[in-house]
Design a protein around this motif. Structure first.
Motif, mmCIF file in Angstrom:
data_model
loop_
_atom_site.group_PDB
_atom_site.id
_atom_site.type_symbol
_atom_site.label_atom_id
_atom_site.label_comp_id
_atom_site.label_asym_id
_atom_site.label_seq_id
_atom_site.Cartn_x
_atom_site.Cartn_y
_atom_site.Cartn_z
ATOM 1 N N ILE A 81 -32.415 -98.211 -67.843
ATOM 2 C CA ILE A 81 -33.780 -98.718 -67.686
ATOM 3 C C ILE A 81 -33.841 -99.500 -66.377
ATOM 4 O O ILE A 81 -33.363 -100.637 -66.315
ATOM 5 N N PRO A 82 -34.370 -98.927 -65.308
ATOM 6 C CA PRO A 82 -34.609 -99.728 -64.108
ATOM 7 C C PRO A 82 -35.622 -100.831 -64.415
ATOM 8 O O PRO A 82 -36.670 -100.568 -65.008
ATOM 9 N N TYR A 83 -35.281 -102.050 -64.024
ATOM 10 C CA TYR A 83 -36.112 -103.212 -64.302
ATOM 11 C C TYR A 83 -36.602 -103.771 -62.978
ATOM 12 O O TYR A 83 -35.833 -104.386 -62.238
ATOM 13 N N LEU A 84 -37.864 -103.523 -62.666
ATOM 14 C CA LEU A 84 -38.472 -104.077 -61.453
ATOM 15 C C LEU A 84 -38.712 -105.549 -61.740
ATOM 16 O O LEU A 84 -39.700 -105.916 -62.368
ATOM 17 N N GLN A 85 -37.812 -106.407 -61.256
ATOM 18 C CA GLN A 85 -37.670 -107.734 -61.827
ATOM 19 C C GLN A 85 -38.328 -108.859 -61.046
ATOM 20 O O GLN A 85 -38.995 -109.710 -61.625
ATOM 21 N N ASN A 86 -38.124 -108.914 -59.752
ATOM 22 C CA ASN A 86 -38.419 -110.160 -59.046
ATOM 23 C C ASN A 86 -39.869 -110.253 -58.588
ATOM 24 O O ASN A 86 -40.455 -109.274 -58.145
ATOM 25 N N PHE A 87 -40.418 -111.460 -58.678
ATOM 26 C CA PHE A 87 -41.806 -111.743 -58.314
ATOM 27 C C PHE A 87 -42.770 -110.891 -59.151
ATOM 28 O O PHE A 87 -42.532 -110.648 -60.317
ATOM 29 N N THR A 88 -43.870 -110.385 -58.540
ATOM 30 C CA THR A 88 -44.946 -109.739 -59.301
ATOM 31 C C THR A 88 -45.044 -108.287 -58.887
ATOM 32 O O THR A 88 -45.618 -107.953 -57.842
ATOM 33 N N ASN A 89 -44.502 -107.402 -59.704
ATOM 34 C CA ASN A 89 -44.264 -106.030 -59.268
ATOM 35 C C ASN A 89 -45.450 -105.087 -59.414
ATOM 36 O O ASN A 89 -45.368 -103.932 -58.993
ATOM 37 N N THR A 90 -46.550 -105.553 -60.009
ATOM 38 C CA THR A 90 -47.773 -104.758 -59.958
ATOM 39 C C THR A 90 -48.725 -105.291 -58.887
ATOM 40 O O THR A 90 -49.841 -104.794 -58.757
ATOM 41 N N TYR A 91 -48.273 -106.283 -58.131
ATOM 42 C CA TYR A 91 -49.107 -106.891 -57.088
ATOM 43 C C TYR A 91 -48.872 -106.170 -55.759
ATOM 44 O O TYR A 91 -48.333 -106.712 -54.794
ATOM 45 N N LEU A 92 -49.261 -104.900 -55.741
ATOM 46 C CA LEU A 92 -49.172 -104.057 -54.562
ATOM 47 C C LEU A 92 -50.040 -102.832 -54.819
ATOM 48 O O LEU A 92 -50.446 -102.585 -55.947
ATOM 49 N N PRO A 93 -50.378 -102.071 -53.796
ATOM 50 C CA PRO A 93 -51.198 -100.881 -54.032
ATOM 51 C C PRO A 93 -50.559 -99.974 -55.075
ATOM 52 O O PRO A 93 -49.336 -99.777 -55.078
ATOM 53 N N ILE A 94 -51.372 -99.423 -55.944
ATOM 54 C CA ILE A 94 -50.850 -98.630 -57.053
ATOM 55 C C ILE A 94 -50.040 -97.433 -56.557
ATOM 56 O O ILE A 94 -49.049 -97.042 -57.182
ATOM 57 N N ASN A 96 -48.085 -97.338 -53.992
ATOM 58 C CA ASN A 96 -46.741 -97.822 -53.664
ATOM 59 C C ASN A 96 -45.913 -98.005 -54.931
ATOM 60 O O ASN A 96 -44.733 -97.632 -54.980
ATOM 61 N N LEU A 97 -46.530 -98.610 -55.965
ATOM 62 C CA LEU A 97 -45.824 -98.814 -57.222
ATOM 63 C C LEU A 97 -45.409 -97.477 -57.823
ATOM 64 O O LEU A 97 -44.276 -97.324 -58.318
ATOM 65 N N GLU A 98 -46.291 -96.501 -57.796
ATOM 66 C CA GLU A 98 -45.967 -95.179 -58.333
ATOM 67 C C GLU A 98 -44.770 -94.573 -57.593
ATOM 68 O O GLU A 98 -43.878 -93.987 -58.220
ATOM 69 N N ASN A 99 -44.746 -94.719 -56.283
ATOM 70 C CA ASN A 99 -43.636 -94.160 -55.505
ATOM 71 C C ASN A 99 -42.310 -94.824 -55.875
ATOM 72 O O ASN A 99 -41.278 -94.154 -55.966
ATOM 73 N N TYR A 100 -42.330 -96.132 -56.070
ATOM 74 C CA TYR A 100 -41.108 -96.830 -56.479
ATOM 75 C C TYR A 100 -40.645 -96.341 -57.852
ATOM 76 O O TYR A 100 -39.445 -96.143 -58.089
ATOM 77 N N ILE A 101 -41.583 -96.164 -58.767
ATOM 78 C CA ILE A 101 -41.225 -95.690 -60.106
ATOM 79 C C ILE A 101 -40.633 -94.288 -60.048
ATOM 80 O O ILE A 101 -39.616 -93.991 -60.684
ATOM 81 N N GLU A 124 -57.273 -102.132 -65.847
ATOM 82 C CA GLU A 124 -57.407 -100.840 -66.520
ATOM 83 C C GLU A 124 -57.020 -99.686 -65.590
ATOM 84 O O GLU A 124 -56.381 -98.728 -66.020
ATOM 85 N N TYR A 125 -57.381 -99.789 -64.318
ATOM 86 C CA TYR A 125 -57.067 -98.701 -63.382
ATOM 87 C C TYR A 125 -55.558 -98.560 -63.201
ATOM 88 O O TYR A 125 -55.010 -97.450 -63.269
ATOM 89 N N TYR A 126 -54.864 -99.678 -62.989
ATOM 90 C CA TYR A 126 -53.410 -99.624 -62.844
ATOM 91 C C TYR A 126 -52.763 -99.100 -64.122
ATOM 92 O O TYR A 126 -51.826 -98.291 -64.075
ATOM 93 N N LEU A 127 -53.253 -99.538 -65.265
ATOM 94 C CA LEU A 127 -52.670 -99.099 -66.534
ATOM 95 C C LEU A 127 -52.892 -97.605 -66.764
ATOM 96 O O LEU A 127 -52.011 -96.919 -67.302
#
Length: 316
Positions: A81-94, A96-101, A124-127
């Motif tokens: 289970i990769p754990y995106l841990q430090n600071f606020t990991n949904t606080y970036l363009p969606i 970018n988050l999708e690419n990291y995932i 809701e959009y991010y979710l």
């Protein structure tokens, strides 16, 4: 076991040992960049919570590879289970988050993604975008929400930057999109008492939160809380009282909620106060032993939902 451990949950859900791999992304926090604050929460250090993380300058793939090289020989895990841990990991363009995932998923042995974030960084959009990834790749996605306390007066005092309302809203939305949530709580924040601990268990149970992670407060060097601690403006409860709070919390908690941990850890060189200078494993073992000796268990006092006052009237 006297409480629903994370290791038991993982084996039940995935059929074998699964290990979390910390991953650091190059992100910040809205309570640091001026969106809702600039210094961060009073207890949060300059590097956030990622004391065991590799540098965010490394790619996600490199971090996972290096962590596996250490973990696989030692723990024999085959699923992760990769754990995106430090600071606020949904606080970036969606995007970018999708690419990291997707980079996390490229190894083919990932069963879930856990994402540490704040209640005010859920929408809701991010979710909906995260739900699409979960369904397409047949994985679990869990949002780990930093709540820390249900006492909204304390939230304001520690400069948390959000109230209890945002946590309730985020929790409800996460469930509506078929994702999981994990609440982070610090059970010994200055000003909180046992009533706050009990109410935290009751609120998490009422919201049907899937998981919870408990911490004891660290006094981290260079923080506002460290300044107050050195100036004698705050005092901390004893280790025995912390254990009592954890035990009481567990007895009021829905027994179906997974407990990731009872206490955290931080390097002593970064802190003025850490876990009463006692090993985290010793504190955990003492809590378990006390509960076993006194016939206490998670959910023993879980009888307050679904119209508890109506139980005096017989019905089918």
């Amino acid at each position: 076991m006297v409480y629903y451990t994370f290791s038991d949950y993982l084996k039940q859900r995935y059929g074998e040992k699964v290990y979390k791999l910390p991953v650091a992304l190059p992100v910040t926090c809205p309570n640091r960049d001026g969106t809702c604050g600039v210094r961060g929460c009073d207890f949060c250090g300059a590097i956030g919570a990622g004391y065991e993380n590799l540098p965010a300058s490394l790619s996600v793939t490199e971090q996972i590879k290096k962590n596996k090289a250490h973990i696989v020989p030692k723990y024999k895990a085959r699923k992760f289970i990769p754990y995106l841990q430090n600071f606020t990991n949904t606080y970036l363009p969606i995007e970018n988050l999708e690419n990291y995932i997707l980079e996390c998923l490229s190894t083919g042995d990932v069963v879930a993604i856990y994402i540490a974030t704040r209640p005010d960084c859920i929408s809701e959009y991010y979710l909906s975008r995260l739900q699409a990834i979960q369904e397409k790749y047949h994985i679990d996605i869990c949002l780990e929400l930093g709540l820390q306390t249900v006492n909204y007066h304390t939230l304001a005092k520690i400069n948390r930057g959000h109230s209890l309302a945002e946590f309730i809203d985020a929790s409800i939305q996460i469930k509506q999109y078929g994702l999981q949530s994990c609440a982070h709580l610090i059970l010994n924040l200055p000003g909180d008492d046992m009533l706050d601990v009990i109410e935290a268990a009751r609120i998490l149970s009422a919201l049907r939160i899937e998981q919870v992670k408990l911490h004891a407060l660290y006094i981290i060097k260079g923080t506002k809380m460290a300044e107050d601690y050195l100036a004698g403006k705050i005092s901390l409860i004893s280790l025995e009282e912390y254990k009592e709070r954890v035990i009481t919390f567990l007895t009021y908690l829905d027994p179906q909620i997974v407990v990731q941990r009872l206490i955290g850890r931080a390097p002593e060189e970064n802190t003025l106060f850490t876990n009463w200078s006692t090993g985290w494993w010793k504190i955990r073992d003492d809590i378990i032993a006390h509960m076993e000796d006194h016939n206490l268990y998670q959910g023993k006092c879980f009888s307050y939902l679904n119209g508890s006052a109506l139980k005096r009237f017989p019905h089918p």
